[in-house]
Write an enzyme that holds these catalytic residues in place. Sequence first.
Site, PDB file in Angstrom:
ATOM      1  CG  ASP A  67      -1.958   1.161   1.340  1.00 23.96           C
ATOM      2  OD1 ASP A  67      -1.529   2.231   0.624  1.00 23.96           O
ATOM      3  OD2 ASP A  67      -3.057   1.193   2.141  1.00 23.96           O
ATOM      4  CE1 TYR A 165      -4.598  11.867 -10.547  1.00 27.97           C
ATOM      5  CE2 TYR A 165      -4.740  13.534 -12.012  1.00 27.97           C
ATOM      6  CZ  TYR A 165      -4.364  12.196 -11.781  1.00 27.97           C
ATOM      7  OH  TYR A 165      -3.639  11.553 -12.450  1.00 27.97           O
ATOM      8  CE  LYS A 169      -1.063  12.135 -10.153  1.00 26.18           C
ATOM      9  NZ  LYS A 169      -0.096  11.126  -9.965  1.00 26.18           N
TER      10      LYS A 169
END
Length: 259
Positions: A67, A165, A169
Site C-alpha cells: 500500500d 487531483y 499532481k
Amino acid sequence: MDTSRNRLQSKVALVTGGTKGIGKAIVMRFLQEGATVVFTGSTAEAGQELEQALANQGHEAAFMQCDGRDEQQIAGVIECIVATYGRFDIAVNNVGNTAPSDSALGKVHETPLEAFEDTLHRNLTSTFLSMKHEIAAMLPLGGGAICNTASMAGVRVSSAGSPAYHAAKAAVIHLTRKAAIQYARDNIRVNVVAPGATATERVLSRWTREELDQLATVHPMGRAVTPEECADAFLFLCSDEAASITGHMVPIDGGWTAN
C-alpha cells in the site's frame, strides 16, 4: 520491433503501481532493457498473475504487495530490495489515482474533506514516502535515479480531474524539483513525467474511447498518448543517457504545453 539497447543492463529497479497501465508498461520496458525489476501493487492477485506471466517470458521480475500510503510497507519493500540484490539503482513512483469518493468532475465547494485528503494521500503522500526511503537507501550506495509520475493535471487545468487531483499532481512536480536540488551533489537524480490523456485500462473503464478522444483534443496531435509512449520517457530519464538531467518535468502531452 525490438528496439532494446540494454540501457539498464545490471540495474535493479523498483516500479510502484506496476501491475497495470503506465506502471505495467514501465515494468515491461525496463525488463526489455536488461533491468531486474521489483514492482508493487495493492492487489496480490493482479501482481502475482503478472509476475508469473513475466517469468514465463524469461524475465527477472518480482512482485511485492504494498500500500503506497503505508510507510512501514514501503520501507520494507526497499529494505528487501537492497538485502536481496545488494544494490538499488532506479525507482519509479507511479502510485496514484483519484479516490473513489472524489468526483473527477467535482467542484471545490462540493468536495468533502475526506475525499480531498484521500486523493492527496494516494498521489502526494505516497510519492513522498517512497522518495523518503528510496533516497535513504541510495545515499550509502553512491546514488541512483528516481522518476515520479505526475500528470498534465498538475500543469494545466482541465475538466477531466478533481480539484484534489490537480493540487496533488502539481505538488508532486514541485516536490520532485525540491528533492532534485537537495540531492544533486549526492548523485541522485530526480525527475518527473506528466502524462496527458492516456489510454490506460483505468481511463478506458471511466470514459468511452469516443469520450477519451474528445478529451484528447487538447493535444495538438489530436489523440491520446499510450502507456508505452510514457514508458519510453521514464526509460530515458532513468538511464545513463540522462546523466546530467535532474529536476526536469517531461510532459507527454502531444504538444499541449506548447499550445
